[in-house]
Scaffold this motif. Sequence first.
Motif, PDB file in Angstrom:
ATOM      1  N   HIS A 187      -1.533  -0.570   4.260  1.00  0.00           N
ATOM      2  CA  HIS A 187      -1.994   0.087   5.276  1.00  0.00           C
ATOM      3  C   HIS A 187      -2.319   1.501   4.771  1.00  0.00           C
ATOM      4  CE1 HIS A 187      -2.666   1.393   9.360  1.00  0.00           C
ATOM      5  NE2 HIS A 187      -1.783   2.350   9.245  1.00  0.00           N
ATOM      6  N   CYS A 188      -1.409   2.165   4.091  1.00  0.00           N
ATOM      7  CA  CYS A 188      -1.881   3.649   3.793  1.00  0.00           C
ATOM      8  C   CYS A 188      -3.285   3.748   2.719  1.00  0.00           C
ATOM      9  CB  CYS A 188      -0.703   4.152   3.002  1.00  0.00           C
ATOM     10  SG  CYS A 188       0.642   4.597   4.044  1.00  0.00           S
ATOM     11  N   GLU A 189      -3.114   2.459   2.077  1.00  0.00           N
ATOM     12  CA  GLU A 189      -4.322   2.469   0.946  1.00  0.00           C
ATOM     13  C   GLU A 189      -5.633   2.529   1.754  1.00  0.00           C
ATOM     14  OE1 GLU A 189      -2.021   0.917  -2.966  1.00  0.00           O
ATOM     15  OE2 GLU A 189      -2.808  -0.541  -1.561  1.00  0.00           O
ATOM     16  N   ALA A 190      -5.493   1.504   2.884  1.00  0.00           N
ATOM     17  CA  ALA A 190      -6.537   1.260   3.799  1.00  0.00           C
ATOM     18  C   ALA A 190      -7.161   2.499   4.449  1.00  0.00           C
ATOM     19  CB  ALA A 190      -6.603  -0.063   4.586  1.00  0.00           C
ATOM     20  N   THR A 191      -6.146   3.305   4.989  1.00  0.00           N
ATOM     21  CA  THR A 191      -6.659   4.350   6.036  1.00  0.00           C
ATOM     22  C   THR A 191      -6.426   5.529   5.614  1.00  0.00           C
ATOM     23  OG1 THR A 191      -4.290   4.091   6.764  1.00  0.00           O
ATOM     24  CG2 THR A 191      -5.593   2.696   7.691  1.00  0.00           C
ATOM     25  N   LEU A 192      -6.115   5.830   4.609  1.00  0.00           N
ATOM     26  CA  LEU A 192      -5.806   7.346   3.722  1.00  0.00           C
ATOM     27  C   LEU A 192      -6.497   7.521   2.604  1.00  0.00           C
ATOM     28  CD1 LEU A 192      -1.949   7.928   4.588  1.00  0.00           C
ATOM     29  CD2 LEU A 192      -3.817   9.136   5.882  1.00  0.00           C
ATOM     30  N   PRO A 193      -7.018   8.860   2.295  1.00  0.00           N
ATOM     31  CA  PRO A 193      -7.413   9.136   1.080  1.00  0.00           C
ATOM     32  C   PRO A 193      -6.506   9.009  -0.086  1.00  0.00           C
ATOM     33  CG  PRO A 193      -7.974  11.036   2.478  1.00  0.00           C
ATOM     34  CD  PRO A 193      -6.903   9.886   3.128  1.00  0.00           C
ATOM     35  N   ASP A 194      -6.993   8.821  -1.430  1.00  0.00           N
ATOM     36  CA  ASP A 194      -5.907   8.475  -2.515  1.00  0.00           C
ATOM     37  C   ASP A 194      -5.030   9.585  -2.746  1.00  0.00           C
ATOM     38  OD1 ASP A 194      -7.364   6.256  -3.007  1.00  0.00           O
ATOM     39  OD2 ASP A 194      -8.621   6.750  -4.770  1.00  0.00           O
ATOM     40  N   VAL A 229       0.553   6.237   9.524  1.00  0.00           N
ATOM     41  CA  VAL A 229       1.778   5.225   9.508  1.00  0.00           C
ATOM     42  C   VAL A 229       2.036   4.789  11.058  1.00  0.00           C
ATOM     43  CG1 VAL A 229       4.038   4.911   8.789  1.00  0.00           C
ATOM     44  CG2 VAL A 229       2.265   6.247   7.344  1.00  0.00           C
ATOM     45  N   CYS A 230       2.027   5.812  11.796  1.00  0.00           N
ATOM     46  CA  CYS A 230       2.428   5.412  13.482  1.00  0.00           C
ATOM     47  C   CYS A 230       1.465   4.136  13.851  1.00  0.00           C
ATOM     48  CB  CYS A 230       2.720   6.406  14.096  1.00  0.00           C
ATOM     49  SG  CYS A 230       4.062   7.374  13.712  1.00  0.00           S
ATOM     50  N   GLU A 231       0.524   4.055  13.393  1.00  0.00           N
ATOM     51  CA  GLU A 231      -0.480   2.811  13.597  1.00  0.00           C
ATOM     52  C   GLU A 231      -0.001   1.837  13.364  1.00  0.00           C
ATOM     53  OE1 GLU A 231      -4.104   3.552  11.730  1.00  0.00           O
ATOM     54  OE2 GLU A 231      -4.775   5.302  12.996  1.00  0.00           O
ATOM     55  N   LEU A 232       1.044   1.286  12.601  1.00  0.00           N
ATOM     56  CA  LEU A 232       1.618  -0.019  12.406  1.00  0.00           C
ATOM     57  C   LEU A 232       2.494  -0.270  13.615  1.00  0.00           C
ATOM     58  CD1 LEU A 232       2.518   0.366   8.670  1.00  0.00           C
ATOM     59  CD2 LEU A 232       0.794  -1.275   9.991  1.00  0.00           C
ATOM     60  N   VAL A 254      10.729   6.553   7.613  1.00  0.00           N
ATOM     61  CA  VAL A 254      10.208   5.517   8.751  1.00  0.00           C
ATOM     62  C   VAL A 254      11.236   4.964   9.462  1.00  0.00           C
ATOM     63  CG1 VAL A 254       8.692   3.865   9.422  1.00  0.00           C
ATOM     64  CG2 VAL A 254       8.177   5.152   7.443  1.00  0.00           C
ATOM     65  N   VAL A 255      11.218   4.995  10.886  1.00  0.00           N
ATOM     66  CA  VAL A 255      12.185   4.575  11.861  1.00  0.00           C
ATOM     67  C   VAL A 255      11.449   3.363  12.261  1.00  0.00           C
ATOM     68  CG1 VAL A 255      13.526   4.679  13.834  1.00  0.00           C
ATOM     69  CG2 VAL A 255      13.213   6.592  12.577  1.00  0.00           C
ATOM     70  N   PRO A 256      12.087   1.880  12.151  1.00  0.00           N
ATOM     71  CA  PRO A 256      11.347   0.759  12.712  1.00  0.00           C
ATOM     72  C   PRO A 256      11.566   0.691  14.179  1.00  0.00           C
ATOM     73  CG  PRO A 256      13.502   0.295  11.626  1.00  0.00           C
ATOM     74  CD  PRO A 256      13.236   1.661  11.367  1.00  0.00           C
ATOM     75  N   GLU A 257      10.473   0.088  14.807  1.00  0.00           N
ATOM     76  CA  GLU A 257      10.725  -0.335  16.309  1.00  0.00           C
ATOM     77  C   GLU A 257      12.253  -1.081  16.507  1.00  0.00           C
ATOM     78  OE1 GLU A 257       9.745   0.714  19.041  1.00  0.00           O
ATOM     79  OE2 GLU A 257       7.693   1.439  18.688  1.00  0.00           O
ATOM     80  N   SER A 258      12.794  -1.238  17.671  1.00  0.00           N
ATOM     81  CA  SER A 258      13.807  -1.915  17.789  1.00  0.00           C
ATOM     82  C   SER A 258      13.709  -3.569  17.642  1.00  0.00           C
ATOM     83  CB  SER A 258      14.342  -1.812  19.289  1.00  0.00           C
ATOM     84  OG  SER A 258      15.737  -2.747  19.678  1.00  0.00           O
ATOM     85  N   GLY A 259      14.362  -4.109  16.797  1.00  0.00           N
ATOM     86  CA  GLY A 259      14.296  -5.526  16.491  1.00  0.00           C
ATOM     87  C   GLY A 259      13.211  -5.849  15.482  1.00  0.00           C
ATOM     88  N   ARG A 260      12.597  -4.695  14.793  1.00  0.00           N
ATOM     89  CA  ARG A 260      11.506  -4.983  13.908  1.00  0.00           C
ATOM     90  C   ARG A 260      12.135  -4.282  12.494  1.00  0.00           C
ATOM     91  NH1 ARG A 260       6.334  -5.349  16.349  1.00  0.00           N
ATOM     92  NH2 ARG A 260       5.761  -5.697  14.271  1.00  0.00           N
ATOM     93  N   THR A 261      11.320  -4.893  11.544  1.00  0.00           N
ATOM     94  CA  THR A 261      11.569  -4.436   9.991  1.00  0.00           C
ATOM     95  C   THR A 261      10.335  -3.685   9.524  1.00  0.00           C
ATOM     96  OG1 THR A 261      11.287  -6.681   9.186  1.00  0.00           O
ATOM     97  CG2 THR A 261      13.461  -6.246   9.845  1.00  0.00           C
ATOM     98  N   ILE A 262      10.557  -2.953   8.412  1.00  0.00           N
ATOM     99  CA  ILE A 262       9.558  -2.559   7.877  1.00  0.00           C
ATOM    100  C   ILE A 262       9.287  -2.943   6.548  1.00  0.00           C
ATOM    101  CG2 ILE A 262       8.359  -0.123   6.826  1.00  0.00           C
ATOM    102  CD1 ILE A 262       8.517  -0.282  10.030  1.00  0.00           C
ATOM    103  N   ASP A 263       8.122  -3.678   6.280  1.00  0.00           N
ATOM    104  CA  ASP A 263       7.852  -4.443   4.989  1.00  0.00           C
ATOM    105  C   ASP A 263       6.987  -3.422   4.158  1.00  0.00           C
ATOM    106  OD1 ASP A 263       7.393  -6.620   2.959  1.00  0.00           O
ATOM    107  OD2 ASP A 263       5.295  -6.380   3.545  1.00  0.00           O
TER     108      ASP A 263
END
Length: 222
Positions: free
Chosen positions: A174-181, A131-134, A158-167
């Motif tokens: 991203h999780c579906e692409a990088t982590l097992p089911d 998740v922190c790869e985002l 999850v804590v977003p970076e300053s000035g950013r939002t989490i969609d």
Amino acid sequence: EERFGLRLVTGFAMTETGHFSTTSPDDPMRYRASGRPVPQYEVAVVDADDNQLPAGTVGELAARPLVPGVMMTGYHRQPEVTRAAFRNGWFHTGDLATIEADGYIRWVDRVADAIRRRGEMISSTEVERAVCELDAVAECAAVGVPSELGEEEVKLAVVPESGRTIDPDTLKRHCEATLPDFCQPRYLEILGELPKTATHKVNKHRLRDTGSPTVLDLAGSG
């Protein structure tokens, strides 16, 4: 290593045991490797009944001294805690790990933080690392929460970076692409900061609530 012209080594140590494994400067670095046991210790990975597990199998890391004076004898005025840690001739570290075929110890997670889902043992740190790869994520924590189907579901805080939002949809894809089911998060909570202990570790116990209106069920999103 390049900057200072030296080789780094890693190992495993606890206040209770001291240093009981180390890597060699001659070996290439491995992800989460804690090296091989030092001569003063016998180390094993065991199941819930303290049976030693085969190479590559995740279980609790346990150790016992082969020489006197290298390990504590117990916790001060805490006999019940001492009995829980010292069982069947082993000191139980509270860590999940594997011992590979060549004897290398690979750390996986703390026993208390690991998540059990659909018969699989999930390393919370592996989920957090993905998740922190985002770019929008400053920090995150993964915890297990009760599932209506038994065992647990994965919840992300999850804590977003300053000035950013989490969609949420972007995070889910991203999780579906990088982590097992079996590692896919079910719940998401976006926070301004993660609760921390006095030693600045994430207080995961405080993150296990799924009834808050700020918690999103990802099963119904995307």
